[in-house]
Scaffold this active site. Structure first.
Site, PDB file in Angstrom:
ATOM      1  N   GLU A 172      45.186  41.892  51.213  1.00  0.00           N
ATOM      2  CA  GLU A 172      46.273  41.320  50.399  1.00  0.00           C
ATOM      3  C   GLU A 172      47.448  42.303  50.332  1.00  0.00           C
ATOM      4  OE1 GLU A 172      46.033  38.430  48.592  1.00  0.00           O
ATOM      5  OE2 GLU A 172      43.908  37.994  48.842  1.00  0.00           O
ATOM      6  N   LYS A 208      32.068  40.645  40.295  1.00  0.00           N
ATOM      7  CA  LYS A 208      30.889  40.015  40.912  1.00  0.00           C
ATOM      8  C   LYS A 208      29.596  40.622  40.347  1.00  0.00           C
ATOM      9  CE  LYS A 208      33.564  38.803  45.006  1.00  0.00           C
ATOM     10  NZ  LYS A 208      34.125  39.277  46.273  1.00  0.00           N
TER      11      LYS A 208
HETATM   12  N1  HSE Z   1      38.833  39.491  48.136  1.00  0.00           N
HETATM   13  C1  HSE Z   1      37.428  39.306  48.316  1.00  0.00           C
HETATM   14  C2  HSE Z   1      36.910  40.237  49.393  1.00  0.00           C
HETATM   15  C3  HSE Z   1      37.051  37.936  48.738  1.00  0.00           C
HETATM   16  O1  HSE Z   1      37.682  40.963  50.017  1.00  0.00           O
HETATM   17  O2  HSE Z   1      35.704  40.242  49.582  1.00  0.00           O
HETATM   18  C4  HSE Z   1      36.915  36.975  47.600  1.00  0.00           C
HETATM   19  O3  HSE Z   1      35.828  37.296  46.791  1.00  0.00           O
END
Ligand code: HSE
Length: 441
Positions: free
Chosen positions: A191, A206
């Site tokens: 990103e 998570k």
């Molecule tokens: N941005 C997360 C990753 C994915 O790079 O694993 C979405 O959970």
């Protein structure tokens, strides 16, 4: 009984597009499985113009998510906009209206889970969140259903694909974090604002959910010690490899008697352990069960189509519920909210582990002995010392592996060592998860 079930998708971004594609591609197969049609009836997004390469019937799109939630033909609301608000309000509204909800939003559930899980329980409708952890890997179902008969002792997860991709590239190409990150951003693999991914926040979101599923305990997201990968260097990866380890950003939770040890941190693991081979954007999760031993779950933790499969699985679960099949628990986490307890967390300084230390020491007789003495006085015992590499203006890199010690003791010893001025710059400390390698999957 309804023979057509309406699906409304809020958020027509990457995952939304994947879900719509999969719904269209699997329509016939899902009908054969369910004996009912799963129909996309509404899609809400602020951008009505962009071409996502998916054909939608005229008039299906709206900018107004509330209209979608209220629509009588929407039975299952799929929230794919991410973030806290307005996602939180949309999910709560949908639950209040008795709609089944599917979400991929780990940040929302980690921070507002208490409110949302209880609202789902009160509403008596399914709230699916398989896509929130591990993308396409069915880890939520595994912990909630598959492993429900065992007692989970520990979870070790590589649950952020972006940071795993960066660490893998750093290790393969001996490149710096900054170099790999900017290349990944240019290729659209990271990103523009990579904070959540590289600073461990996404992994901690998570982990919060995994702890609730595995241990039935609540850990406030902010209570989890989180360290990202910005300070990991190619030099440390090289030393780690020489000592037989790989460095991975691990989300770890262990049940230790009445307490839970939870953290997200770059961690050294034995090269021969299967988690060390989870490379690139892949995710891998090891669950240590009391009866089952270690099991390992591996796959793509992000991306349009992998994540869409997890969303579809929850949509099908919701459909089964609406069709009167008792195929799923009425509780999103697999147990009543009132059964959940507040976890007592092990304090970060009391976390026990082996450690990797790298110091730049003055190249003089007796310095190493003094450093070892200070570590010894804090009861930190040295297992191995490597002094390699060139002396630079009187300083040499020294790498040590300690025996099991408390993080607080290691920190105190290092503070003392720094005060002696025998060391240049800040020492590098990385935990080593030797325990993980004791049983291999
Ligand atoms: N941005 C997360 C990753 C994915 O790079 O694993 C979405 O959970």
């Amino acid at each position: 009984m309804k023979r057509v079930l309406g699906v409304g998708v809020i958020g027509f971004g990457t995952i939304g597009t994947g879900v719509i594609r999969l719904l269209q591609a699997q329509e016939r197969k899902l009908h054969d499985r369910l004996g009912a049609w799963l129909r996309l009836v509404r899609v809400a997004d602020l951008d009505l113009e962009r071409d996502r390469g998916v054909e939608l019937p005229h008039g299906m799109m709206t900018r107004d998510a509330t209209e979608l939630i209220d629509a009588a033909d929407v039975d299952i609301v799929v929230e794919l906009i991410g973030g806290y608000e307005p996602a939180r309000s949309f999910v709560l509204d949908a639950l209040r209206r008795g709609k089944c909800v599917v979400t991929a939003n780990k940040a929302l559930l980690a921070v507002h889970g208490s409110e949302i899980f209880q609202a789902a329980e009160r509403a008596g409708v399914p709230l699916g969140f398989e896509a929130s952890v591990g993308g396409g890997i069915p880890i939520i179902r595994t912990l909630r259903d598959g492993l429900v008969g065992d007692r989970v002792r520990a979870i070790y997860g590589i649950v952020n694909g972006t940071s795993n991709y960066i660490l893998t590239e750093m290790s393969r190409n001996r490149a710096s974090f900054e170099e790999v990150l900017s290349r990944a951003q240019a290729q659209g693999l990271a990103e523009a604002d990579p904070t959540y991914d590289v600073d461990g926040i996404d992994a901690a979101h998570k982990l919060c959910l995994l702890i609730q599923l595995a241990f039935g305990r609540r850990v406030p997201f902010r209570a989890i010690p989180v360290e990202g990968i910005r300070h990991v260097t190619a030099v440390d990866m090289q030393y780690a490899a020489e000592l037989g380890y790989a460095i991975k950003l691990l989300a770890i939770a262990k049940l230790l008697g009445t307490h839970i040890e939870a953290r997200v941190a770059p961690t050294m693991i034995r090269r021969e352990h299967v988690l060390a081979d989870v490379n690139g954007a892949y995710n891998g999760i090891v669950v240590q069960g009391e009866a089952l031993g270690q099991t390992f779950y591996y796959g793509l933790g992000a991306g349009m189509m992998p994540t869409a499969t997890a969303v579809l699985a929850d949509i099908v679960d919701a459909a089964r519920f609406l069709l009167g099949e008792a195929s799923r628990t009425p509780y999103p986490l697999g147990y009543r909210w009132s059964q959940q307890r507040e976890a007592k967390l092990v304090a970060p300084e009391s976390v026990e582990s082996e450690f990797y230390l790298r110091l730049s020491l003055a190249d003089r007789p007796g310095v190493l002995a003094q450093v070892a003495g200070i570590l010894g006085r804090e009861k930190v015992s040295i297992a191995a010392v490597v002094q390699q590499g060139q002396q630079q203006n009187g300083w040499v890199p020294v790498v040590m592996r300690t025996h099991r010690a408390r993080f607080g003791q290691v920190q105190r010893a290092l503070q003392r060592i720094v005060r002696t001025r025998m060391v240049r710059g800040a020492p590098v400390t990385l935990p080593i998860e030797e325990e993980l390698g004791k049983e291999s999957v």
